[in-house]
Motif scaffolding. Structure first.
Motif, PDB file in Angstrom:
ATOM      1  N   GLU A 134    -119.089  29.963 -81.867  1.00  0.00           N
ATOM      2  CA  GLU A 134    -118.226  30.462 -82.293  1.00  0.00           C
ATOM      3  C   GLU A 134    -118.305  31.491 -82.772  1.00  0.00           C
ATOM      4  OE1 GLU A 134    -115.048  32.423 -85.240  1.00  0.00           O
ATOM      5  OE2 GLU A 134    -117.192  31.181 -85.779  1.00  0.00           O
ATOM      6  N   THR A 135    -119.346  31.889 -84.182  1.00  0.00           N
ATOM      7  CA  THR A 135    -119.921  33.359 -84.437  1.00  0.00           C
ATOM      8  C   THR A 135    -120.439  33.545 -83.660  1.00  0.00           C
ATOM      9  OG1 THR A 135    -120.820  32.219 -86.825  1.00  0.00           O
ATOM     10  CG2 THR A 135    -121.786  33.871 -85.963  1.00  0.00           C
ATOM     11  N   THR A 136    -121.087  33.996 -82.344  1.00  0.00           N
ATOM     12  CA  THR A 136    -121.113  34.628 -81.604  1.00  0.00           C
ATOM     13  C   THR A 136    -120.178  34.904 -80.519  1.00  0.00           C
ATOM     14  OG1 THR A 136    -122.476  33.155 -80.392  1.00  0.00           O
ATOM     15  CG2 THR A 136    -123.579  34.673 -82.307  1.00  0.00           C
ATOM     16  N   PHE A 137    -119.151  33.468 -80.370  1.00  0.00           N
ATOM     17  CA  PHE A 137    -118.193  33.660 -79.130  1.00  0.00           C
ATOM     18  C   PHE A 137    -116.775  34.999 -80.116  1.00  0.00           C
ATOM     19  CE2 PHE A 137    -114.066  33.059 -78.682  1.00  0.00           C
ATOM     20  CZ  PHE A 137    -113.524  33.636 -77.370  1.00  0.00           C
ATOM     21  N   SER A 138    -116.994  34.937 -81.380  1.00  0.00           N
ATOM     22  CA  SER A 138    -115.820  35.388 -81.936  1.00  0.00           C
ATOM     23  C   SER A 138    -116.423  37.000 -82.057  1.00  0.00           C
ATOM     24  CB  SER A 138    -116.177  34.810 -83.140  1.00  0.00           C
ATOM     25  OG  SER A 138    -114.465  34.228 -82.927  1.00  0.00           O
ATOM     26  N   ALA A 139    -117.903  37.170 -82.873  1.00  0.00           N
ATOM     27  CA  ALA A 139    -118.489  38.646 -82.508  1.00  0.00           C
ATOM     28  C   ALA A 139    -117.881  39.067 -81.440  1.00  0.00           C
ATOM     29  CB  ALA A 139    -119.565  39.092 -83.270  1.00  0.00           C
ATOM     30  N   LEU A 140    -118.093  38.900 -80.485  1.00  0.00           N
ATOM     31  CA  LEU A 140    -118.644  39.689 -79.124  1.00  0.00           C
ATOM     32  C   LEU A 140    -116.637  39.933 -78.487  1.00  0.00           C
ATOM     33  CD1 LEU A 140    -120.967  37.653 -77.136  1.00  0.00           C
ATOM     34  CD2 LEU A 140    -121.113  40.313 -77.776  1.00  0.00           C
ATOM     35  N   ARG A 141    -115.955  38.269 -78.412  1.00  0.00           N
ATOM     36  CA  ARG A 141    -114.572  39.189 -78.332  1.00  0.00           C
ATOM     37  C   ARG A 141    -114.215  40.164 -79.366  1.00  0.00           C
ATOM     38  NH1 ARG A 141    -109.930  34.841 -79.935  1.00  0.00           N
ATOM     39  NH2 ARG A 141    -110.722  35.274 -81.856  1.00  0.00           N
ATOM     40  N   ASN A 142    -114.421  40.340 -79.959  1.00  0.00           N
ATOM     41  CA  ASN A 142    -113.381  41.397 -81.102  1.00  0.00           C
ATOM     42  C   ASN A 142    -114.315  42.857 -81.411  1.00  0.00           C
ATOM     43  OD1 ASN A 142    -111.457  39.201 -81.948  1.00  0.00           O
ATOM     44  ND2 ASN A 142    -112.925  37.835 -83.982  1.00  0.00           N
ATOM     45  N   SER A 143    -115.606  42.363 -80.652  1.00  0.00           N
ATOM     46  CA  SER A 143    -116.042  44.053 -80.833  1.00  0.00           C
ATOM     47  C   SER A 143    -115.635  45.304 -79.592  1.00  0.00           C
ATOM     48  CB  SER A 143    -117.419  43.627 -79.647  1.00  0.00           C
ATOM     49  OG  SER A 143    -117.162  43.573 -78.936  1.00  0.00           O
ATOM     50  N   LYS A 144    -116.293  45.972 -79.634  1.00  0.00           N
ATOM     51  CA  LYS A 144    -115.806  47.043 -78.900  1.00  0.00           C
ATOM     52  C   LYS A 144    -115.538  46.998 -77.193  1.00  0.00           C
ATOM     53  CE  LYS A 144    -115.941  50.578 -82.751  1.00  0.00           C
ATOM     54  NZ  LYS A 144    -116.388  52.361 -82.713  1.00  0.00           N
ATOM     55  N   ALA A 145    -117.005  46.211 -77.244  1.00  0.00           N
ATOM     56  CA  ALA A 145    -117.037  45.603 -75.863  1.00  0.00           C
ATOM     57  C   ALA A 145    -115.419  46.002 -74.539  1.00  0.00           C
ATOM     58  CB  ALA A 145    -117.773  45.116 -75.749  1.00  0.00           C
ATOM     59  N   ARG A 146    -116.453  46.110 -73.439  1.00  0.00           N
ATOM     60  CA  ARG A 146    -115.000  45.933 -72.233  1.00  0.00           C
ATOM     61  C   ARG A 146    -115.598  45.313 -71.407  1.00  0.00           C
ATOM     62  NH1 ARG A 146    -112.749  45.205 -76.285  1.00  0.00           N
ATOM     63  NH2 ARG A 146    -110.771  45.955 -77.067  1.00  0.00           N
ATOM     64  N   PRO A 147    -115.106  44.205 -70.472  1.00  0.00           N
ATOM     65  CA  PRO A 147    -115.880  44.165 -69.170  1.00  0.00           C
ATOM     66  C   PRO A 147    -116.641  45.848 -68.526  1.00  0.00           C
ATOM     67  CG  PRO A 147    -113.838  42.565 -69.357  1.00  0.00           C
ATOM     68  CD  PRO A 147    -113.883  43.677 -70.379  1.00  0.00           C
ATOM     69  N   GLY A 148    -117.653  44.925 -68.480  1.00  0.00           N
ATOM     70  CA  GLY A 148    -118.623  45.934 -67.218  1.00  0.00           C
ATOM     71  C   GLY A 148    -119.403  47.564 -68.788  1.00  0.00           C
ATOM     72  N   ASP A 149    -119.155  46.816 -69.847  1.00  0.00           N
ATOM     73  CA  ASP A 149    -120.033  47.629 -70.650  1.00  0.00           C
ATOM     74  C   ASP A 149    -121.637  47.141 -71.303  1.00  0.00           C
ATOM     75  OD1 ASP A 149    -118.100  49.317 -71.277  1.00  0.00           O
ATOM     76  OD2 ASP A 149    -117.602  48.660 -73.346  1.00  0.00           O
ATOM     77  N   LEU A 150    -122.847  48.205 -71.885  1.00  0.00           N
ATOM     78  CA  LEU A 150    -123.725  47.796 -72.196  1.00  0.00           C
ATOM     79  C   LEU A 150    -123.752  47.203 -72.856  1.00  0.00           C
ATOM     80  CD1 LEU A 150    -126.847  47.721 -70.627  1.00  0.00           C
ATOM     81  CD2 LEU A 150    -126.960  49.197 -72.551  1.00  0.00           C
ATOM     82  N   VAL A 151    -124.006  45.709 -73.474  1.00  0.00           N
ATOM     83  CA  VAL A 151    -123.921  45.399 -74.364  1.00  0.00           C
ATOM     84  C   VAL A 151    -125.975  44.009 -74.871  1.00  0.00           C
ATOM     85  CG1 VAL A 151    -123.341  42.495 -75.672  1.00  0.00           C
ATOM     86  CG2 VAL A 151    -121.573  44.632 -74.503  1.00  0.00           C
TER      87      VAL A 151
END
Length: 320
Positions: A134-151
């Motif tokens: 949940e920690t990693t999932f929520s961090a990514l979901r709530n981030s500025k990244a959108r599909p196609g972005d470099l993460v």
């Protein structure tokens, strides 16, 4: 009086001991869980090192169990349902710190703190999702990244190996960063498009060569390594920290003026967020890599976790 086995810390400063203790009884708005599995997490160290407000205390906050008994007024769950609980224990409690956790055959939980565990997940697979997932999932979901972005995911351990999977499944251009070449094949199998060996090249420079990261998720508690990553961000991007050592970060005002960029932490883990992480994991087939231990070997599992010698999450198999 029905008894159960538990790994209990008798008093502050003492080591965990296997004890027989009465099965707890659920109070109002609570349920009794028959514990099937409990993940062993770095967050347990606070209890084990003497930080709980009261002892004796039973650690463990990545818990999967079957509802065995309902307390007065408890209506949300039915007996026989399989549920999970994470760090937030409900009613302002912390699971395994201010209330007994899952290093035991039974535990009591507030009904509002629980999430439903579907049949597609085994108890052992589901346990690490209560916190690490949940920690990693929520961090990514709530981030500025959108599909196609470099993460980029810094650190390929208990958190990072899940973060790589979530990033790939979410449609991000996924980069894994770790020391040495031994994890490259694995992280590519998990979905990473690129691997940066921090022993061979500077991660920030390598990320800039790829166009700069929209998001860097720091999962390894190394303050110096985390601090250097800000130079790998693109414009209007963010460095998100989900694991820390307590050491001071080495950042200057100039680091932020290059962006504008953001450095922030992420700490979530309520039942609703855990449920969303579970649902996404089932939908996209994200699973943790685990090493299992019987309840009696909880101290060994904890010690291995603390020196990062498990690959990648230690889980107590309590239902056997």
């Amino acid at each position: 009086m029905k008894m159960m086995k538990a790994m209990q810390i008798p008093s502050k400063g003492e080591k965990m001991k296997l004890v027989e203790t009465p099965v707890p009884q659920p109070g109002e708005g609570q349920v009794l869980l028959r514990v099937e599995a409990c993940g062993v997490c770095n967050g347990d160290s606070r209890t084990i090192r003497g930080g709980a407000p009261e002892y004796p205390c039973i650690p463990g906050h990545e818990v999967i169990g079957i509802v065995e008994k309902l307390g007065t007024g408890s209506t949300k769950w039915k007996i026989g349902e399989r549920v999970g609980i994470g760090y937030h224990g409900g009613d302002n409690h912390v699971t395994g710190l201010t209330m007994d956790g899952g290093y035991a055959e039974y535990m009591v939980a507030y009904e509002d703190s629980l999430s439903s565990i579907p049949n597609e997940l085994s108890a052992l697979e589901a346990a690490p999702l209560m916190c690490a997932g949940e920690t990693t999932f929520s961090a990514l979901r709530n981030s500025k990244a959108r599909p196609g972005d470099l993460v980029a995911i810094q650190g390929i351990g208990g958190l990072g190996h899940l973060a790589v999977q979530y990033a790939k499944k979410a449609g991000f251009h996924t980069v894994a960063i770790s020391r040495g070449s031994d994890k490259e094949e694995l992280v590519r199998q998990l979905g990473a498009h690129h691997y940066i060996d921090s022993e061979k090249e500077d991660p920030a420079q390598a990320l800039q060569a790829l166009g700069g990261a929209k998001v860097i998720l720091a999962t390894a508690p190394n303050a110096k390594a985390i601090s250097s990553l800000i130079n790998g961000l693109g414009l209007d991007s963010e460095l998100i920290i989900v694991a820390g050592s307590g050491e001071q970060l080495e950042l200057s005002a100039v680091d932020f003026l290059k962006g504008p960029n953001t450095v922030r932490g992420s700490f979530t883990g309520q039942a609703k967020e855990i449920q969303e992480a579970i649902n996404f994991s089932v939908l996209t087939d994200v699973r943790p890599m685990i090493e299992t231990f019987p309840l009696e070997r909880a101290s060994e599992a904890y010690d291995k976790m603390m020196v990062a010698s498990t690959r990648f999450r230690a889980v107590l198999n309590i239902s056997e």
